[in-house]
Structure formats: C-alpha cells, structure tokens
Write a protein that holds these residues in place. Sequence first.
Motif: not given
Length: 194
Positions: A129-130, A139-141, A183-187, A191-194
């Motif tokens: 969720h972060s 604010r991904l950095a 984080y892209t792999r986690l998202a 099931g998120r679309r990074p």
Amino acid sequence: MTTELTQDPRPIFARALDQAEKQVAAVSPAELGNRTPCADYDVRELLGHVVSVLHKLVRVGNGDDARDVPDVIDGIADDGWASAFAQARAEVERVWADDEKLDRMVELPWATLPGRTALDAYTHEFTVHSWDLAHATRRLAGLDPDLGSRALDAFAKFAPPEARGEEGPFGPVVPVPDDADVYTRLAAYAGRRP
C-alpha cells in the motif's frame, strides 16, 4: 538457528509503518481523488483502508473481532489523515508491545494465525500500500528496497498465482521485464499494473 517464524516481527513491521506513514503524511488534499493501482480505491479510500487496518490490528491484539471495523474508514478531514494514521499506529504499538501476544492465536477476517504471523503479513500489506500511494501521488523515490524484497518473497508463499480466484485482493500477475526494480515486480506480482 532463528527462523522467520520465531523472530520478533515488530521491528520490520515498524519499518513498514514508517514508510507508510511518510507516504500518508505527504498526501495533499488535492491528491485525495487520484486513482490508485489498488482496485476501486482512490487515494482517500486507500488512506481510509490503511487506517482501518491499523484499527483492525488493535482489535485483534485485544482479542476482539476485527470484522467490526469497516474495510475503509471515512469521515476524516482532508488534512487529518496523517494524524489519524499516527494515532492509530500509536495504539497498535501499545497493544502489540506485549510479547505474549506474538504467540497467541488471533482471528483475522481472512485467517486465524499466531500474532507474529499476522504482524508479518500486515508488514507486507503496508509495504504494497505504500507503493500504491507512492504511485498514485508520484512519490516513488525513497521506498525501502529491503521491505519490497521481503514482501515479494512473502507474497510468493502466501498468494501464489495458482491460488488466486476471481475474488480477493490480488489479481493475476502482470508481466514486467526481468530487470524491473523490486517494487515494480512486487506491484506486478500483486496484480497491479505498474
């Protein structure tokens, strides 16, 4: 040898809450209507969800029923989310300071688990969720890569793609390049679309 299941999950849980709290505090009232990668939630609703999760953790830590708490808390002023999160977090930390609660079985809306396992699972939920909030507010950095890596490892164990159905918080895994950041792999795994 100490294993993940016998370690105290609270230090890592606190790091995940630190990260989430920074994301919550950074949200401006103008961003509350932004869509998030979390299905059906805009930023306001996702904030209401993470505050709700904290309230649920207080309930189960006290031996009460977490289903009494709605999945999304509303009625918080536009500029009151950081305070609502901080107050709920302080209560979670107070309730879970008792070491005996780590080995007591707690009943969550989705499973009955030892307290330490429940805190570990919610560590990873707050990590995802972060990212959701960071993505929605650009604010991904600065997201903690160790937390992302831990969450990715945990999701592979308790939410494998073959165990997912039409309902639930995780959609099908989204393909991403092999060299994508954690984080892209986690998202994508969630099931998120990074």
